[in-house]
Design a protein around this motif. Structure first.
Motif, PDB file in Angstrom:
ATOM      1  N   LYS A  24      55.164  55.329 -41.898  1.00  0.00           N
ATOM      2  CA  LYS A  24      54.736  54.047 -41.369  1.00  0.00           C
ATOM      3  C   LYS A  24      55.956  53.133 -41.282  1.00  0.00           C
ATOM      4  O   LYS A  24      56.920  53.288 -42.022  1.00  0.00           O
ATOM      5  CB  LYS A  24      53.663  53.441 -42.271  1.00  0.00           C
ATOM      6  N   ILE A  25      55.919  52.185 -40.373  1.00  0.00           N
ATOM      7  CA  ILE A  25      57.060  51.308 -40.131  1.00  0.00           C
ATOM      8  C   ILE A  25      57.527  50.611 -41.407  1.00  0.00           C
ATOM      9  O   ILE A  25      58.715  50.451 -41.633  1.00  0.00           O
ATOM     10  CB  ILE A  25      56.751  50.283 -39.009  1.00  0.00           C
ATOM     11  N   HIS A  26      56.609  50.232 -42.292  1.00  0.00           N
ATOM     12  CA  HIS A  26      57.014  49.531 -43.512  1.00  0.00           C
ATOM     13  C   HIS A  26      57.743  50.443 -44.499  1.00  0.00           C
ATOM     14  O   HIS A  26      58.351  49.975 -45.443  1.00  0.00           O
ATOM     15  CB  HIS A  26      55.821  48.832 -44.172  1.00  0.00           C
ATOM     16  N   ASP A  27      57.689  51.756 -44.278  1.00  0.00           N
ATOM     17  CA  ASP A  27      58.411  52.692 -45.139  1.00  0.00           C
ATOM     18  C   ASP A  27      59.879  52.848 -44.731  1.00  0.00           C
ATOM     19  O   ASP A  27      60.660  53.446 -45.464  1.00  0.00           O
ATOM     20  CB  ASP A  27      57.749  54.075 -45.107  1.00  0.00           C
ATOM     21  N   LEU A  28      60.255  52.305 -43.586  1.00  0.00           N
ATOM     22  CA  LEU A  28      61.624  52.466 -43.100  1.00  0.00           C
ATOM     23  C   LEU A  28      62.661  51.966 -44.095  1.00  0.00           C
ATOM     24  O   LEU A  28      63.654  52.637 -44.361  1.00  0.00           O
ATOM     25  CB  LEU A  28      61.825  51.725 -41.780  1.00  0.00           C
ATOM     26  N   LYS A  29      62.433  50.780 -44.649  1.00  0.00           N
ATOM     27  CA  LYS A  29      63.407  50.225 -45.586  1.00  0.00           C
ATOM     28  C   LYS A  29      63.562  51.115 -46.809  1.00  0.00           C
ATOM     29  O   LYS A  29      64.672  51.327 -47.285  1.00  0.00           O
ATOM     30  CB  LYS A  29      63.024  48.813 -45.991  1.00  0.00           C
ATOM     31  N   LYS A  30      62.467  51.665 -47.302  1.00  0.00           N
ATOM     32  CA  LYS A  30      62.537  52.573 -48.458  1.00  0.00           C
ATOM     33  C   LYS A  30      63.304  53.837 -48.099  1.00  0.00           C
ATOM     34  O   LYS A  30      64.095  54.334 -48.889  1.00  0.00           O
ATOM     35  CB  LYS A  30      61.134  52.953 -48.938  1.00  0.00           C
ATOM     36  N   LEU A  31      63.056  54.363 -46.915  1.00  0.00           N
ATOM     37  CA  LEU A  31      63.738  55.585 -46.486  1.00  0.00           C
ATOM     38  C   LEU A  31      65.240  55.360 -46.342  1.00  0.00           C
ATOM     39  O   LEU A  31      66.041  56.171 -46.794  1.00  0.00           O
ATOM     40  CB  LEU A  31      63.139  56.090 -45.171  1.00  0.00           C
ATOM     41  N   VAL A  32      65.613  54.257 -45.729  1.00  0.00           N
ATOM     42  CA  VAL A  32      67.035  53.950 -45.573  1.00  0.00           C
ATOM     43  C   VAL A  32      67.663  53.683 -46.935  1.00  0.00           C
ATOM     44  O   VAL A  32      68.779  54.113 -47.213  1.00  0.00           O
ATOM     45  CB  VAL A  32      67.244  52.756 -44.611  1.00  0.00           C
ATOM     46  N   LEU A  33      66.943  53.007 -47.802  1.00  0.00           N
ATOM     47  CA  LEU A  33      67.446  52.716 -49.143  1.00  0.00           C
ATOM     48  C   LEU A  33      67.769  53.984 -49.920  1.00  0.00           C
ATOM     49  O   LEU A  33      68.703  54.019 -50.711  1.00  0.00           O
ATOM     50  CB  LEU A  33      66.413  51.875 -49.908  1.00  0.00           C
ATOM     51  N   SER A  34      67.036  55.050 -49.670  1.00  0.00           N
ATOM     52  CA  SER A  34      67.237  56.296 -50.409  1.00  0.00           C
ATOM     53  C   SER A  34      68.386  57.146 -49.849  1.00  0.00           C
ATOM     54  O   SER A  34      68.699  58.188 -50.409  1.00  0.00           O
ATOM     55  CB  SER A  34      65.946  57.121 -50.413  1.00  0.00           C
ATOM     56  N   THR A  35      69.028  56.685 -48.779  1.00  0.00           N
ATOM     57  CA  THR A  35      70.117  57.466 -48.184  1.00  0.00           C
ATOM     58  C   THR A  35      71.466  57.071 -48.770  1.00  0.00           C
ATOM     59  O   THR A  35      71.662  55.952 -49.230  1.00  0.00           O
ATOM     60  CB  THR A  35      70.196  57.277 -46.658  1.00  0.00           C
ATOM     61  N   ARG A  36      72.405  58.016 -48.745  1.00  0.00           N
ATOM     62  CA  ARG A  36      73.785  57.717 -49.141  1.00  0.00           C
ATOM     63  C   ARG A  36      74.604  57.308 -47.934  1.00  0.00           C
ATOM     64  O   ARG A  36      75.476  56.454 -48.024  1.00  0.00           O
ATOM     65  CB  ARG A  36      74.421  58.924 -49.822  1.00  0.00           C
TER      66      ARG A  36
END
Length: 86
Positions: free
Chosen positions: A27-39
């Motif tokens: 979902k669109i609101h999960d984008l920030k969490k997904l990006v946050l988990s990247t190196r």
């Protein structure tokens, strides 16, 4: 984007934990969490990417969270006359 992004994803997925937003179910609101988990965040400049609210939200999240960002430009990419800046 799909061409370059897909090839990059296929080339890296066996050796790295990679995420391709167009292949994921989220979902669109999960984008920030997904990006946050990247190196490292890879942003591929393709025609139309700067008009995509989702892509700009991903980039904004990477910038806000001080992620390492790699920018790849497709040869056909042309900077639009008007940029969607806030």
């Amino acid at each position: 984007g799909q061409g370059i992004a897909g090839r990059l994803y296929e080339g890296l997925k066996d050796d790295y934990s990679v995420f391709l937003d167009s292949e994921a179910k989220f979902k669109i609101h999960d984008l920030k969490k997904l990006v946050l988990s990247t190196r490292v965040f890879v942003f591929i400049l393709t025609s139309g990417i700067l008009q995509s609210q989702w892509c700009l939200e991903e980039l904004r999240s990477a910038l806000e969270n001080n992620k390492k960002i790699i920018v790849i430009r497709e040869l056909s990419f042309k900077l639009p006359e008007e940029l969607p800046l806030e």
